[in-house]
Scaffold this motif. Structure first.
Motif, short mmCIF file in Angstrom:
data_model
loop_
_atom_site.label_atom_id
_atom_site.label_comp_id
_atom_site.label_asym_id
_atom_site.label_seq_id
_atom_site.Cartn_x
_atom_site.Cartn_y
_atom_site.Cartn_z
N ASN A 79 -3.55 6.21 1.12
CA ASN A 79 -4.84 6.85 1.32
C ASN A 79 -4.62 8.24 1.90
O ASN A 79 -4.18 8.38 3.04
N ALA A 80 -4.95 9.25 1.13
CA ALA A 80 -4.80 10.64 1.59
C ALA A 80 -6.12 11.21 2.09
O ALA A 80 -6.27 12.41 2.21
N GLY A 81 -7.07 10.33 2.39
CA GLY A 81 -8.34 10.74 2.96
C GLY A 81 -8.44 10.28 4.41
O GLY A 81 -7.77 9.33 4.82
N PRO A 82 -9.29 10.92 5.20
CA PRO A 82 -9.37 10.61 6.64
C PRO A 82 -10.33 9.50 7.02
O PRO A 82 -10.29 8.99 8.14
N ARG A 83 -11.20 9.07 6.10
CA ARG A 83 -12.31 8.21 6.47
C ARG A 83 -12.04 6.76 6.04
O ARG A 83 -12.10 6.43 4.86
N LYS A 84 -11.81 5.91 7.01
CA LYS A 84 -11.59 4.49 6.75
C LYS A 84 -12.89 3.86 6.28
O LYS A 84 -13.95 4.08 6.86
N GLY A 85 -12.81 3.06 5.22
CA GLY A 85 -13.96 2.32 4.75
C GLY A 85 -14.92 3.09 3.89
O GLY A 85 -15.94 2.54 3.47
N TRP A 86 -14.62 4.36 3.61
CA TRP A 86 -15.51 5.14 2.76
C TRP A 86 -15.00 5.16 1.32
O TRP A 86 -14.21 4.32 0.91
N ASN A 87 -15.46 6.12 0.54
CA ASN A 87 -15.28 6.07 -0.91
C ASN A 87 -13.82 5.95 -1.35
O ASN A 87 -13.47 5.02 -2.08
N THR A 88 -12.99 6.87 -0.92
CA THR A 88 -11.59 6.86 -1.35
C THR A 88 -10.89 5.60 -0.87
O THR A 88 -10.21 4.91 -1.65
N ASP A 89 -11.05 5.28 0.39
CA ASP A 89 -10.41 4.11 0.97
C ASP A 89 -10.89 2.83 0.27
O ASP A 89 -10.10 1.91 0.02
N THR A 90 -12.17 2.77 -0.05
CA THR A 90 -12.71 1.58 -0.72
C THR A 90 -12.11 1.40 -2.11
O THR A 90 -11.72 0.28 -2.49
N LEU A 91 -12.01 2.47 -2.87
CA LEU A 91 -11.43 2.37 -4.21
C LEU A 91 -9.96 1.99 -4.16
O LEU A 91 -9.48 1.19 -4.98
N ILE A 92 -9.23 2.54 -3.19
CA ILE A 92 -7.82 2.17 -3.02
C ILE A 92 -7.70 0.69 -2.66
O ILE A 92 -6.83 -0.02 -3.17
N THR A 93 -8.58 0.24 -1.79
CA THR A 93 -8.57 -1.17 -1.39
C THR A 93 -8.84 -2.08 -2.58
O THR A 93 -8.18 -3.12 -2.75
N GLU A 94 -9.80 -1.70 -3.40
CA GLU A 94 -10.11 -2.52 -4.58
C GLU A 94 -8.95 -2.52 -5.57
O GLU A 94 -8.62 -3.56 -6.16
N ALA A 95 -8.33 -1.36 -5.77
CA ALA A 95 -7.16 -1.30 -6.66
C ALA A 95 -6.02 -2.16 -6.11
O ALA A 95 -5.31 -2.84 -6.87
N SER A 96 -5.87 -2.16 -4.80
CA SER A 96 -4.84 -2.98 -4.16
C SER A 96 -5.12 -4.47 -4.36
O SER A 96 -4.20 -5.26 -4.63
N LYS A 97 -6.39 -4.85 -4.25
CA LYS A 97 -6.77 -6.24 -4.49
C LYS A 97 -6.46 -6.63 -5.93
O LYS A 97 -6.02 -7.76 -6.21
N GLY A 98 -6.71 -5.71 -6.85
CA GLY A 98 -6.38 -5.98 -8.24
C GLY A 98 -4.90 -6.19 -8.45
O GLY A 98 -4.48 -7.09 -9.18
N ALA A 99 -4.09 -5.35 -7.78
CA ALA A 99 -2.63 -5.51 -7.88
C ALA A 99 -2.20 -6.86 -7.32
O ALA A 99 -1.35 -7.55 -7.90
N GLU A 100 -2.81 -7.26 -6.23
CA GLU A 100 -2.48 -8.56 -5.63
C GLU A 100 -2.90 -9.70 -6.54
O GLU A 100 -2.22 -10.74 -6.60
N SER A 101 -3.99 -9.51 -7.28
CA SER A 101 -4.44 -10.56 -8.19
C SER A 101 -3.45 -10.77 -9.33
O SER A 101 -3.43 -11.85 -9.95
N SER A 102 -2.61 -9.77 -9.60
CA SER A 102 -1.57 -9.88 -10.62
C SER A 102 -0.24 -10.32 -10.03
O SER A 102 0.80 -10.26 -10.71
N GLY A 103 -0.27 -10.73 -8.77
CA GLY A 103 0.93 -11.29 -8.15
C GLY A 103 1.76 -10.33 -7.34
O GLY A 103 2.83 -10.70 -6.84
N ALA A 104 1.31 -9.09 -7.18
CA ALA A 104 2.08 -8.10 -6.42
C ALA A 104 1.76 -8.18 -4.94
O ALA A 104 0.72 -8.69 -4.53
N THR A 105 2.68 -7.69 -4.14
CA THR A 105 2.42 -7.47 -2.72
C THR A 105 2.17 -5.97 -2.54
O THR A 105 2.74 -5.14 -3.24
N VAL A 106 1.27 -5.65 -1.61
CA VAL A 106 0.86 -4.26 -1.41
C VAL A 106 1.13 -3.83 0.03
O VAL A 106 0.76 -4.53 0.97
#
Length: 215
Positions: free
Chosen positions: A9-36
């Motif tokens: 996350n190269a943005g400063p705001r936890k829980g906002w737009n950038t962080d939320t999208l990164i979190t969702e992408a990370s959840k998707g990666a985990e759903s495919s069996g990856a660790t993040v």
């Protein structure tokens, strides 16, 4: 052995737009069996962009930035990873300074200045580049294409996701003067209707990132 994905996350705001999208992408990666493993650049120890020491141009250091600071552990983690998710808000028509610092050092360590083998990256990995912006989605197409082209060459095959016209504040009415460039209510409606779709897309792209590495 599960795949290892690095999320940045190269943005400063936890829980906002950038962080939320990164979190969702990370959840998707985990759903495919990856660790993040996730890094928040605004919460690291002090670091800089490339200092042009050219230490990475020596044979024994190829592909390794020799500058030791708060970014070192991020660069080391990416070097050993199977994929990279990285996101930044757009500030003044560019990515954040924190994004640029990592970007400079991530790319330059792999640049050889040799026309036969211009890149010395020994571990190309798929990349998901996410950008959020107050401006419309199409405002910075050229900027994203340039980053995608460079990351393709020096890090690995890169996909992009842009979320534009983002909601910046929960309550615009608390500002000392009206922000008349846009309609706050329209931004809220978009955040409630379109942004969830972008989160779903981020999740799907995170899942696909892992599968791409396995193909």
């Amino acid at each position: 052995m599960s795949k290892k994905i690095i999320a940045v996350n190269a943005g400063p705001r936890k829980g906002w737009n950038t962080d939320t999208l990164i979190t969702e992408a990370s959840k998707g990666a985990e759903s495919s069996g990856a660790t993040v493993e996730k890094f928040d650049l605004f919460r690291l120890e002090k670091y800089t962009g490339c200092i042009s020491c050219f230490g990475c141009k020596k044979n024994q250091n190829k592909g390794h930035c020799v500058c030791r600071d708060g970014l070192t552990k991020v660069l080391d983690a990416i070097r050993e990873a199977d994929g990279l998710i990285i996101g930044s808000p757009n500030y003044l028509s560019e990515m954040t300074a924190s994004f640029r610092a990592l970007y400079e050092r991530l790319v330059f360590q792999n640049l050889t200045y040799n026309s036969e083998t211009p890149c010395c990256n020994q571990n190309p990995i798929p990349v998901l580049l996410i950008m959020t912006s107050n401006a419309p989605d199409t405002a910075y197409t050229g900027l994203l294409q340039n980053y995608q082209q460079i990351l393709n060459r020096f890090v690995g095959p890169t996909e992009t996701l842009v979320s534009g016209n983002t909601l910046q504040l929960k309550d615009y009415s608390k500002l000392d003067w009206p922000w008349s460039y846009f309609d706050p209510e329209a931004k809220k409606r978009r955040h409630e209707t379109v942004f969830p779709q972008e989160c779903k897309k981020a999740y799907e792209m995170g899942a696909a990132l892992v599968m791409k590495n396995m193909s």
